[in-house]
Design a protein around this motif. Sequence first.
Motif, PDB file in Angstrom:
ATOM      1  N   ARG A 347       0.836  -1.188   0.000  1.00  0.00           N
ATOM      2  CA  ARG A 347       0.000   0.000   0.000  1.00  0.00           C
ATOM      3  C   ARG A 347       0.880   1.250   0.000  1.00  0.00           C
ATOM      4  O   ARG A 347       1.775   1.388   0.828  1.00  0.00           O
ATOM      5  N   VAL A 348       0.594   2.138  -0.956  1.00  0.00           N
ATOM      6  CA  VAL A 348       1.314   3.402  -1.069  1.00  0.00           C
ATOM      7  C   VAL A 348       0.282   4.526  -0.951  1.00  0.00           C
ATOM      8  O   VAL A 348      -0.666   4.583  -1.743  1.00  0.00           O
ATOM      9  N   LEU A 349       0.451   5.396   0.044  1.00  0.00           N
ATOM     10  CA  LEU A 349      -0.483   6.481   0.277  1.00  0.00           C
ATOM     11  C   LEU A 349       0.057   7.740  -0.381  1.00  0.00           C
ATOM     12  O   LEU A 349       1.188   8.160  -0.116  1.00  0.00           O
ATOM     13  N   LEU A 350      -0.754   8.336  -1.258  1.00  0.00           N
ATOM     14  CA  LEU A 350      -0.364   9.538  -1.985  1.00  0.00           C
ATOM     15  C   LEU A 350      -1.232  10.708  -1.544  1.00  0.00           C
ATOM     16  O   LEU A 350      -2.431  10.555  -1.275  1.00  0.00           O
ATOM     17  N   ALA A 351      -0.634  11.864  -1.497  1.00  0.00           N
ATOM     18  CA  ALA A 351      -1.390  13.085  -1.227  1.00  0.00           C
ATOM     19  C   ALA A 351      -2.133  13.515  -2.484  1.00  0.00           C
ATOM     20  O   ALA A 351      -1.907  12.963  -3.575  1.00  0.00           O
ATOM     21  N   GLY A 352      -3.004  14.479  -2.343  1.00  0.00           N
ATOM     22  CA  GLY A 352      -3.775  14.933  -3.486  1.00  0.00           C
ATOM     23  C   GLY A 352      -2.917  15.460  -4.605  1.00  0.00           C
ATOM     24  O   GLY A 352      -3.287  15.361  -5.779  1.00  0.00           O
ATOM     25  N   ASN A 353      -1.748  16.026  -4.283  1.00  0.00           N
ATOM     26  CA  ASN A 353      -0.864  16.544  -5.319  1.00  0.00           C
ATOM     27  C   ASN A 353       0.102  15.493  -5.860  1.00  0.00           C
ATOM     28  O   ASN A 353       0.966  15.796  -6.663  1.00  0.00           O
ATOM     29  N   GLY A 354      -0.048  14.236  -5.385  1.00  0.00           N
ATOM     30  CA  GLY A 354       0.791  13.153  -5.880  1.00  0.00           C
ATOM     31  C   GLY A 354       1.983  12.836  -5.019  1.00  0.00           C
ATOM     32  O   GLY A 354       2.728  11.897  -5.300  1.00  0.00           O
ATOM     33  N   ARG A 355       2.208  13.597  -3.939  1.00  0.00           N
ATOM     34  CA  ARG A 355       3.358  13.337  -3.083  1.00  0.00           C
ATOM     35  C   ARG A 355       3.163  12.030  -2.321  1.00  0.00           C
ATOM     36  O   ARG A 355       2.069  11.719  -1.851  1.00  0.00           O
ATOM     37  N   ILE A 356       4.228  11.246  -2.197  1.00  0.00           N
ATOM     38  CA  ILE A 356       4.174   9.987  -1.454  1.00  0.00           C
ATOM     39  C   ILE A 356       4.218  10.305   0.039  1.00  0.00           C
ATOM     40  O   ILE A 356       5.181  10.899   0.542  1.00  0.00           O
ATOM     41  N   ILE A 357       3.174   9.898   0.736  1.00  0.00           N
ATOM     42  CA  ILE A 357       3.082  10.163   2.168  1.00  0.00           C
ATOM     43  C   ILE A 357       3.546   8.955   2.974  1.00  0.00           C
ATOM     44  O   ILE A 357       4.294   9.087   3.946  1.00  0.00           O
ATOM     45  N   ARG A 358       3.117   7.770   2.588  1.00  0.00           N
ATOM     46  CA  ARG A 358       3.508   6.579   3.356  1.00  0.00           C
ATOM     47  C   ARG A 358       3.636   5.388   2.415  1.00  0.00           C
ATOM     48  O   ARG A 358       2.850   5.217   1.488  1.00  0.00           O
ATOM     49  N   ILE A 359       4.651   4.576   2.673  1.00  0.00           N
ATOM     50  CA  ILE A 359       4.862   3.345   1.926  1.00  0.00           C
ATOM     51  C   ILE A 359       4.740   2.183   2.910  1.00  0.00           C
ATOM     52  O   ILE A 359       5.513   2.097   3.873  1.00  0.00           O
ATOM     53  N   GLY A 360       3.775   1.312   2.674  1.00  0.00           N
ATOM     54  CA  GLY A 360       3.612   0.153   3.536  1.00  0.00           C
ATOM     55  C   GLY A 360       4.577  -0.953   3.167  1.00  0.00           C
ATOM     56  O   GLY A 360       5.221  -0.934   2.110  1.00  0.00           O
ATOM     57  N   THR A 361       4.710  -1.895   4.035  1.00  0.00           N
ATOM     58  CA  THR A 361       5.566  -3.044   3.756  1.00  0.00           C
ATOM     59  C   THR A 361       4.834  -4.030   2.857  1.00  0.00           C
ATOM     60  O   THR A 361       3.607  -4.097   2.831  1.00  0.00           O
ATOM     61  N   GLU A 362       5.607  -4.808   2.112  1.00  0.00           N
ATOM     62  CA  GLU A 362       5.013  -5.812   1.231  1.00  0.00           C
ATOM     63  C   GLU A 362       4.381  -6.929   2.056  1.00  0.00           C
ATOM     64  O   GLU A 362       4.934  -7.357   3.066  1.00  0.00           O
ATOM     65  N   GLU A 363       3.215  -7.358   1.622  1.00  0.00           N
ATOM     66  CA  GLU A 363       2.525  -8.449   2.288  1.00  0.00           C
ATOM     67  C   GLU A 363       2.353  -9.583   1.285  1.00  0.00           C
ATOM     68  O   GLU A 363       1.576  -9.465   0.347  1.00  0.00           O
ATOM     69  N   ARG A 364       3.100 -10.656   1.445  1.00  0.00           N
ATOM     70  CA  ARG A 364       2.881 -11.804   0.578  1.00  0.00           C
ATOM     71  C   ARG A 364       1.638 -12.508   1.066  1.00  0.00           C
ATOM     72  O   ARG A 364       1.481 -12.779   2.248  1.00  0.00           O
ATOM     73  N   VAL A 365       0.754 -12.817   0.145  1.00  0.00           N
ATOM     74  CA  VAL A 365      -0.581 -13.224   0.527  1.00  0.00           C
ATOM     75  C   VAL A 365      -0.586 -14.542   1.304  1.00  0.00           C
ATOM     76  O   VAL A 365      -1.143 -14.629   2.378  1.00  0.00           O
ATOM     77  N   PHE A 366       0.033 -15.574   0.800  1.00  0.00           N
ATOM     78  CA  PHE A 366       0.092 -16.854   1.507  1.00  0.00           C
ATOM     79  C   PHE A 366       1.530 -17.371   1.440  1.00  0.00           C
ATOM     80  O   PHE A 366       2.135 -17.388   0.362  1.00  0.00           O
ATOM     81  N   ASN A 367       2.053 -17.785   2.583  1.00  0.00           N
ATOM     82  CA  ASN A 367       3.413 -18.316   2.586  1.00  0.00           C
ATOM     83  C   ASN A 367       3.396 -19.795   2.200  1.00  0.00           C
ATOM     84  O   ASN A 367       2.337 -20.415   2.047  1.00  0.00           O
ATOM     85  N   LYS A 368       4.590 -20.363   2.059  1.00  0.00           N
ATOM     86  CA  LYS A 368       4.683 -21.727   1.551  1.00  0.00           C
ATOM     87  C   LYS A 368       4.080 -22.751   2.506  1.00  0.00           C
ATOM     88  O   LYS A 368       3.553 -23.778   2.081  1.00  0.00           O
ATOM     89  N   HIS A 369       4.132 -22.473   3.813  1.00  0.00           N
ATOM     90  CA  HIS A 369       3.574 -23.415   4.775  1.00  0.00           C
ATOM     91  C   HIS A 369       2.047 -23.424   4.669  1.00  0.00           C
ATOM     92  O   HIS A 369       1.412 -24.495   4.706  1.00  0.00           O
ATOM     93  N   GLN A 370       1.459 -22.243   4.525  1.00  0.00           N
ATOM     94  CA  GLN A 370       0.012 -22.177   4.355  1.00  0.00           C
ATOM     95  C   GLN A 370      -0.410 -22.842   3.042  1.00  0.00           C
ATOM     96  O   GLN A 370      -1.428 -23.542   2.985  1.00  0.00           O
ATOM     97  N   ARG A 371       0.384 -22.628   2.013  1.00  0.00           N
ATOM     98  CA  ARG A 371       0.055 -23.210   0.707  1.00  0.00           C
ATOM     99  C   ARG A 371       0.051 -24.735   0.785  1.00  0.00           C
ATOM    100  O   ARG A 371      -0.841 -25.391   0.228  1.00  0.00           O
ATOM    101  N   ARG A 372       1.037 -25.304   1.459  1.00  0.00           N
ATOM    102  CA  ARG A 372       1.076 -26.762   1.586  1.00  0.00           C
ATOM    103  C   ARG A 372      -0.137 -27.288   2.328  1.00  0.00           C
ATOM    104  O   ARG A 372      -0.725 -28.312   1.970  1.00  0.00           O
ATOM    105  N   ALA A 373      -0.524 -26.573   3.390  1.00  0.00           N
ATOM    106  CA  ALA A 373      -1.676 -27.015   4.167  1.00  0.00           C
ATOM    107  C   ALA A 373      -2.957 -26.931   3.340  1.00  0.00           C
ATOM    108  O   ALA A 373      -3.802 -27.845   3.363  1.00  0.00           O
TER     109      ALA A 373
END
Length: 469
Positions: A347-373
Amino acid sequence: MEALLDTLRGTVEQLRDLTAQGLRRGAIRAAADVDLMDALRVAGDAARLADALLVEGAGEVARRSRMPERDLRLSTRLGCHDVNELLQRLTRLAPSSTARLQRAARAVLVEHRLDGEELPATLPAMREALIDGQVGVDGLLAVAGPLEAMGDRVGREDLLTADAVLAAEARGEGPDAAPPACADLLRVQATVWAAALDQDGAEPREQRATRLRGVWFGRERDGIIPIKGALLPEVAAQFQRICDATGSPRASDSGVSFHPDALEADPVLPDPRTTAQRTHDALATALFTAASSELLPTLGGAAPTLVISVRHEDLLAGTGWAHVDGVTEPVSIAAARHAGCAGVIQRVLLAGNGRIIRIGTEERVFNKHQRRAIALRDGNCIIPGCGVPAAWCEIHHVTDHAQGGPTHTDNGVLLCWHHHRFIDTGTWKLRINHGIPEIQAPRWHDPSLRWRPVTTSPTRLRDRTVRRT
């Protein structure tokens, strides 16, 4: 020549009358099976004899249009740009068909030296088979292609031997006493002969194929990017195996089972996709699987990742457009949902003028252990009749990630690329009930519209069978 033309004109008029009788008066439609087969067989005889006249005529037109001085060429004198245009106007055939006539003529045309002495055709036995109506343009080209590709690497005597044997096969007089060979069988046999005679031909052919290989993308139009190309045989064979593996409705040995109260109808359902659509989806499956395997070279220090951007408000509302990095035209919100469900969300939060306000960390949706299960629980793609194996599947958020759906095994199910991409617009409904995936089949398959647990996991199927016994 006048007598021949008169006979041909009379024959054409007879064929025109017979065609009117067979088509307009319903004789073909009312024919018994055996008579229908005989009619088609005789029509094939007539078509091959017509091919012989067309091939010989096309060859002669080409010969008379080979004059060094352009104004003396037959095609020029008749106001045509080239031989192909002249043949199109005379025969009303497509350019590809008239080009085939010219290629066929080159294999069987009898030439003459300056002193008038006749030179034999490249394939004299096939020429005789053509004149006798035993082979048409398709069969002639099926033989001429592999044999002519050998060039001068094979002696004339060996070429004539192959020509004679293949002509005999076309007549049904070959050494194996088989019926007359169709064009596809003649192509196979000619290829075998070429491989046996031209031991040195593999390398130049490989070099030629290597130069010709390629894949090309066209310009996007109406949400579709056209693609064309030429694959090396082993690459095409590997892709075909992938298509077979992902497109077979019975890819799973264990089959698909509803539980409890399995439907009486056959769970292997008709696939509404065309062959071309299934091939597209198999390619998509292979590409997305390879990209997520972490085995490909990296780009900028990361695995090759498809980047799709979308406004958060549009994603929540399910309306509007998303944008794919590298593609000029926007894509649907469904594409963004698919990418977010199967890949990484940042998630990248932009201001109305396009300025980057906050950059979230990457979230991998399912890890390999969950996938195996999840794979252990679901087996394969859980849509009944699909059977794409777990290793080729993606994991779908039953409650969408953008809607707050957790990255938890109780919220993930296995879906192949095709069903994952179109689950929101399709007729199958999904839910998780106490940690167990359930499917609601479309009304045409299950009029009761009951929610039913579904799995292809052999372990779960065996456990259920033990419980029933």
